[in-house]
Write a protein that holds these residues in place. Structure first.
Motif, PDB file in Angstrom:
ATOM      1  N   UNK A  84     -33.124   8.812  -8.348  1.00  0.00           N
ATOM      2  CA  UNK A  84     -32.185   9.882  -8.662  1.00  0.00           C
ATOM      3  C   UNK A  84     -32.413  10.367 -10.086  1.00  0.00           C
ATOM      4  N   UNK A  85     -32.131  11.662 -10.321  1.00  0.00           N
ATOM      5  CA  UNK A  85     -32.301  12.282 -11.628  1.00  0.00           C
ATOM      6  C   UNK A  85     -30.950  12.397 -12.333  1.00  0.00           C
ATOM      7  N   UNK A  86     -30.965  12.239 -13.655  1.00  0.00           N
ATOM      8  CA  UNK A  86     -29.744  12.289 -14.455  1.00  0.00           C
ATOM      9  C   UNK A  86     -30.016  13.065 -15.734  1.00  0.00           C
ATOM     10  N   UNK A  87     -28.969  13.703 -16.249  1.00  0.00           N
ATOM     11  CA  UNK A  87     -29.062  14.381 -17.539  1.00  0.00           C
ATOM     12  C   UNK A  87     -28.908  13.353 -18.658  1.00  0.00           C
ATOM     13  N   UNK A  88     -29.086  13.795 -19.900  1.00  0.00           N
ATOM     14  CA  UNK A  88     -29.054  12.872 -21.027  1.00  0.00           C
ATOM     15  C   UNK A  88     -27.664  12.274 -21.210  1.00  0.00           C
ATOM     16  N   UNK A  89     -26.629  13.109 -21.118  1.00  0.00           N
ATOM     17  CA  UNK A  89     -25.266  12.618 -21.327  1.00  0.00           C
ATOM     18  C   UNK A  89     -24.879  11.584 -20.274  1.00  0.00           C
ATOM     19  N   UNK A  90     -25.219  11.832 -19.039  1.00  0.00           N
ATOM     20  CA  UNK A  90     -24.899  10.860 -17.988  1.00  0.00           C
ATOM     21  C   UNK A  90     -25.739   9.593 -18.136  1.00  0.00           C
TER      22      UNK A  90
END
Length: 394
Positions: free
Chosen positions: A366-372
């Protein structure tokens, strides 16, 4: 040789040259995206500083030594060093007990060549914060005594069980210390008792402070500003590596259930926490946590039973400390595929097309943004994609 040295220039200049090579303008001619990318990479660098396969001590006993000498009235940290340290310590106490709920923390104040315990070791963060706020109105006089502070902390920590870590964190603003004896003997005693001492300097580096940290296996740093001081303080939230010969022992723990007024009708009693309080505003109460061994009542958890000494805690407290032993692996950095279908963060569902830095979990892909990514590793400690996959299999 002289010409070669002049061509090389100063060492600090090379750092700026590398920085300007990284920063590039975007399509609109702005540098905001490059600067934001550098900040995001600096944040993610903290996640790769974890120590895998290192034995940690999740049960911690820590004393924070606060310098309250006249050097704390200097205004290089606004409004003063004392007020800045108290405000940062309030956030540190809350974060410390959030990540280490089965640990204990105490406050020692040193000024006028003496050292006094402002708050005994305990597990109630609100009580510790109240004692910290009282220090804001106390006068700062004289010189600190590093030796008296360490002796006082060691006297309380040496009786603690050997299976828990013993730590001292010193916030020192003065450039001098007034000690009644040979502080090297105190350092030998701290090393013999396996008490880890760390020092955070507010003014400049002191040789005795660095020597103290090196001899006891602690950390030493000097803050540059209030933000750097907060970062140096929060580094002590994570449990340190356990000493090589720390005793491994079984610990008896009780998990009491909370008794409400309906569970105990007609039975009023004081809790053991406030039994010695001169005046209790609310009077006796029916609710509380009853020790499963001696049935003594306590108003909060975790706590050591005042009657039988049994460690009382709840299951969530133990679960929150468990993640330190098996931390979540850092996500790998991936690049945005140009011209592909739109991609979304698996946690907050934000679109990832406009973000230059994307993280990917190697287990669930799964892909995530920096904040998450930061929130998952620093607060949640569980990958949402892996949890969703595991629950779907069940």
């Amino acid at each position: 040789m002289a010409d070669d040295g002049e061509d090389e220039g100063y060492r600090w200049e090379s750092g700026y040259e590398k920085t300007w090579e990284v920063i590039q303008e975007d399509e609109a001619g702005l540098l905001d995206s490059s600067v934001a990318d550098l900040v995001a990479r600096a944040k993610r660098a903290r996640l790769h500083q974890s120590r895998p396969h290192v034995r940690l001590g999740i049960m911690r006993h820590m004393f924070v030594v606060l310098d309250a000498s006249e050097a704390m009235f200097v205004q290089d940290l606004k409004p003063t060093r004392l007020m800045c340290c108290i405000k940062i310590l309030e956030g540190f106490v809350q974060e410390f007990f959030d990540q280490n709920p089965i640990s204990q923390l105490g406050i020692i104040v040193t000024k006028n060549k003496r050292a006094d315990v402002a708050c005994e070791l305990g597990g109630n963060p609100m009580r510790i914060i109240e004692h910290l706020r009282k220090l804001a109105t106390s006068p700062c006089v004289g010189e600190p005594s590093l030796m008296n502070s360490l002796e006082l902390a060691a006297g309380a920590l040496r009786v603690m069980p050997s299976h828990a870590s013993r730590e001292v964190v010193v916030l020192m603003a003065s450039l001098t210390t007034c000690d009644p004896g040979n502080i090297n003997l105190t350092l030998e005693m701290l090393r013999r008792e396996k008490i880890r001492c760390s020092v955070i300097g507010l003014a400049a580096e002191l040789r005795i402070a660095r020597h103290l940290a090196q001899e006891t296996g602690g950390e030493y740093g000097v803050c540059l500003d209030d933000t750097h001081l907060r970062d140096l303080t929060l580094t002590h939230v994570q449990p340190p590596a356990a000493v090589a010969n720390m005793e491994a022992a079984l610990i008896r723990i009780g998990f009491p259930a909370h008794n409400t007024n309906a569970d105990t009708p007609g039975k009023l009693s004081y809790c053991m926490c406030h039994l010695n309080t001169p005046a209790v505003a609310d009077g006796p109460d029916r609710g509380g946590y009853l020790c499963p061994q001696c049935f003594s009542k306590h108003c909060e958890l975790p706590v050591d039973c005042a009657t039988c000494g049994l460690t009382l805690m709840s299951a969530p407290h133990l679960a929150r400390s468990y993640h330190h032993l098996f931390p979540l692996e850092p996500f790998v950095e991936v690049e945005q595929a140009p011209g592909g279908p739109p991609q979304y963060c698996a946690a907050c569902r934000a679109r990832l097309d406009t973000q230059r830095l994307i993280s990917k979990c190697e287990k669930c892909a799964e892909l995530f943004c920096v904040d998450c990514d930061l929130f998952i590793h620093e607060t949640l400690h569980v990958c949402p994609g892996c949890s969703r996959t595991t629950s779907g299999r069940r």
